[in-house]
Scaffold this active site. Structure first.
Site, PDB file in Angstrom:
ATOM      1  N   CYS A  80      17.716 -29.902  11.474  1.00  0.00           N
ATOM      2  CA  CYS A  80      18.994 -29.710  12.160  1.00  0.00           C
ATOM      3  C   CYS A  80      18.988 -28.319  12.793  1.00  0.00           C
ATOM      4  O   CYS A  80      18.073 -27.518  12.578  1.00  0.00           O
ATOM      5  CB  CYS A  80      20.154 -29.834  11.176  1.00  0.00           C
ATOM      6  SG  CYS A  80      20.148 -28.548   9.895  1.00  0.00           S
ATOM      7  N   GLU A  94      24.786 -23.129  -1.986  1.00  0.00           N
ATOM      8  CA  GLU A  94      25.831 -23.076  -0.952  1.00  0.00           C
ATOM      9  C   GLU A  94      27.215 -22.958  -1.579  1.00  0.00           C
ATOM     10  O   GLU A  94      28.056 -22.171  -1.126  1.00  0.00           O
ATOM     11  CB  GLU A  94      25.764 -24.326  -0.065  1.00  0.00           C
ATOM     12  CG  GLU A  94      26.814 -24.334   1.035  1.00  0.00           C
ATOM     13  CD  GLU A  94      26.824 -25.619   1.843  1.00  0.00           C
ATOM     14  OE1 GLU A  94      27.917 -26.022   2.286  1.00  0.00           O
ATOM     15  OE2 GLU A  94      25.746 -26.218   2.044  1.00  0.00           O
ATOM     16  N   SER A 126      15.817 -30.584   6.391  1.00  0.00           N
ATOM     17  CA  SER A 126      14.848 -29.489   6.261  1.00  0.00           C
ATOM     18  C   SER A 126      13.403 -29.997   6.247  1.00  0.00           C
ATOM     19  O   SER A 126      12.489 -29.275   5.853  1.00  0.00           O
ATOM     20  CB  SER A 126      15.138 -28.677   4.994  1.00  0.00           C
ATOM     21  OG  SER A 126      15.216 -29.505   3.854  1.00  0.00           O
TER      22      SER A 126
END
Length: 309
Positions: A13, A127, A267
């Site tokens: 991405c 995250e 990823s």
């Protein structure tokens, strides 16, 4: 004749491309070593490649010599890490995904307005740790729909919710519905916190599942979004395997008939996807590959300011 239906979009991405380019550019600009806090993205192939080129991956800033350069991973960091870097005179370069940074900013803003914040995500994911760090006294993490019933807030408490960017759309929808039933006044961002790439990859896979009897998700076991892709198939009773190398693809596939879907986490490098397809062709010589285009992704994120000149 059997087919592989190859999902598009798949793999990298915009946030992952940016993060990898940050480390590569830093190595070109300043030379090795470049320290990176946490794996830049959750994929062993990417991390090993950058290690060979001079990146040193660390979890604690105390492992970075004073005055050296450190890159923050795409997953983001809590504010105290940035403060520690300043205290130790480190030159920090922020490769946090732009969409993760947006959630950090929203949490900080709504906490300052007196809201209690519900963060849907996995408590131990880096995250979530980073986002919660923006206002730890105001953030409550919800991992599953059952957690909603145990929330302590009265109806008079202003509430705001966001999510980790790499979650299952199915799970987020279920938890969001439960939150809105229990707290009708709860608010959120105008658009979903689940990032565009996560949504596209899950919806693309979901669209081909009626055509296939087996799914390979190419991605790292540590990758949240790759694991969620596997779950998309499994929740619809389609056998799925998460593999990060052609070596992980066994002749098990010969026990299944019908067509196969392949997708890849955000990823995962494309060359790994292609090597996995080559392995399948060894096992199934007459295998045909068809690409299924669900969406065109043309998002590009600018590099951090430290690398723009």
């Amino acid at each position: 004749m059997r087919r592989v239906i190859l999902n598009n979009p798949r793999g990298f991405c915009a946030g992952v491309v940016r993060a990898i380019q940050v480390v590569e550019t830093a190595l070109e600009k300043w030379g090795a070593p470049i320290y990176v806090k946490h794996e830049i993205v959750h994929n062993r192939h990417v991390v090993d490649d950058l290690k060979r080129r001079g990146a040193i991956f660390i979890e604690d800033l105390s492992d970075v010599p004073s005055g050296e350069k450190v890159v923050y991973s795409a997953h983001g960091i809590p504010p105290e890490v940035r403060e520690e870097a300043r205290t130790r005179n480190l030159f920090d370069i922020d490769a946090t995904c732009v969409l993760v940074t947006k959630i950090h900013s929203a949490v900080k803003l709504y906490a300052s307005k007196g809201y209690q914040i519900i963060l849907i995500g996995k408590k131990k994911h880096v995250e979530v740790i980073g986002i919660r760090g923006e206002a730890p006294e105001s953030v409550t993490v919800v991992e599953k729909v059952e957690d909603v019933a145990n929330l302590p807030f009265e109806e008079s408490v202003p509430l705001f919710f966001v999510t980790q960017t790499t979650l299952s759309l199915d799970d987020v929808a279920e938890i969001t519905q439960a939150l809105k039933v229990r707290y009708p006044h709860i608010i959120t961002l105008p658009s979903s916190s689940v990032c565009y790439a996560t949504q596209n990859r899950q919806e693309a896979l979901r669209s081909v599942l009626p055509k296939v009897n087996f799914v390979y998700v190419i991605g790292d076991v540590q990758s949240s979004n790759s694991n969620r892709l596997r779950e998309v198939a499994e929740k619809r009773n389609i056998p799925a395997r998460l593999v990060n190398s052609p070596d992980h693809i066994s002749d098990e596939i010969l026990n299944y008939s019908g067509d196969i879907a392949i997708t890849a986490g955000a990823s995962t490098p494309e060359h790994i996807v292609q090597s996995c397809i080559s392995r399948l062709k060894e096992l199934i010589p007459d295998l045909q590959v068809e690409e299924d285009i669900f969406a065109i992704e043309d998002v590009v994120f600018q590099p951090p300011k430290e690398l723009r000149n």
